[in-house]
Enzyme design. Sequence first.
Site, PDB file in Angstrom:
ATOM      1  N   CYS B  14       0.939  -1.189   0.066  1.00 56.39           N
ATOM      2  CA  CYS B  14       0.048   0.125  -0.144  1.00 56.39           C
ATOM      3  C   CYS B  14       0.802   1.503  -0.128  1.00 56.39           C
ATOM      4  CB  CYS B  14      -1.117  -0.120   1.233  1.00 56.39           C
ATOM      5  SG  CYS B  14      -1.613   1.567   1.754  1.00 56.39           S
ATOM      6  N   PRO B  15       0.644   2.226  -0.823  1.00 53.53           N
ATOM      7  CA  PRO B  15      -0.370   2.298  -1.777  1.00 53.53           C
ATOM      8  C   PRO B  15      -0.239   2.058  -3.258  1.00 53.53           C
ATOM      9  CG  PRO B  15       0.645   4.416  -1.784  1.00 53.53           C
ATOM     10  CD  PRO B  15       1.624   3.397  -0.902  1.00 53.53           C
TER      11      PRO B  15
END
Lengths: 160, 76
Positions: B14-15
């Site tokens: 993430c991200p």
Amino acid sequence: MEEKKKKRMAIIASKGTLDMAYPPLVLASTAITMDVEVGIFFTLYGMDIVNKRKYGSLKVAPIANPAMPSPVPFPNILGVLPGMTAMGTMMMKGMIKKINWPTIPEFLKTCIDGGVRMIACSPTMEMTGVKKEDLVKGVEVAGAAEFLDFALEADISLFV
Amino acid sequence: MNSDKIVDCKGLFCPMPVVGLNKAIKEIEMGQILEVLATDPASVPDFRAWTMRTGNELLESKEEKGVYKFFIRKTK
């Protein structure tokens, strides 16, 4: 979704350490993929994140950071020793690399290319001798009223 | 399920899987199906939230030996 006003996120980035430079950029780079308008106001030490002379070499200090992971048990006070900040920074960079995260300059480019508004705080620039040409291309210079004008219409406001 | 494009986000966290998904979905036509491979467990809730918010359709989400596989129809 047609005529609806875009969602908006306003962030103040006030920290200039390697670890704290990431959260605003992680959120901003994600938000733009979700069609959220984003503005980040860089103030105080946070200005280093958009300072071309500094953003590639942000550091993190073990001193006064007891949460920092260490390969061996380590009294926090030893963080004052010469080289400890360099060591902590190296360790953190290793951790960041392990999860294949982009560097700060790379993350910043993703945000700017994606249309994130980057605003540098004018009194901080004056106070620390930072010139407009020291800032990454695309960063605008403004003050509190301009940020508030943007943030007053925001759905999310964060201070980092 | 057949897909029109596959994007490999294995090893990313993430991200970045969402950033990869967003980039890839711009490269396919409306109605086509994008397949995303990922290993970050956060991609399961993240892709659900992302598709819901962006108006795209998450057709299938499954896990095989630690690899998550998503099929997303471009509807927006």
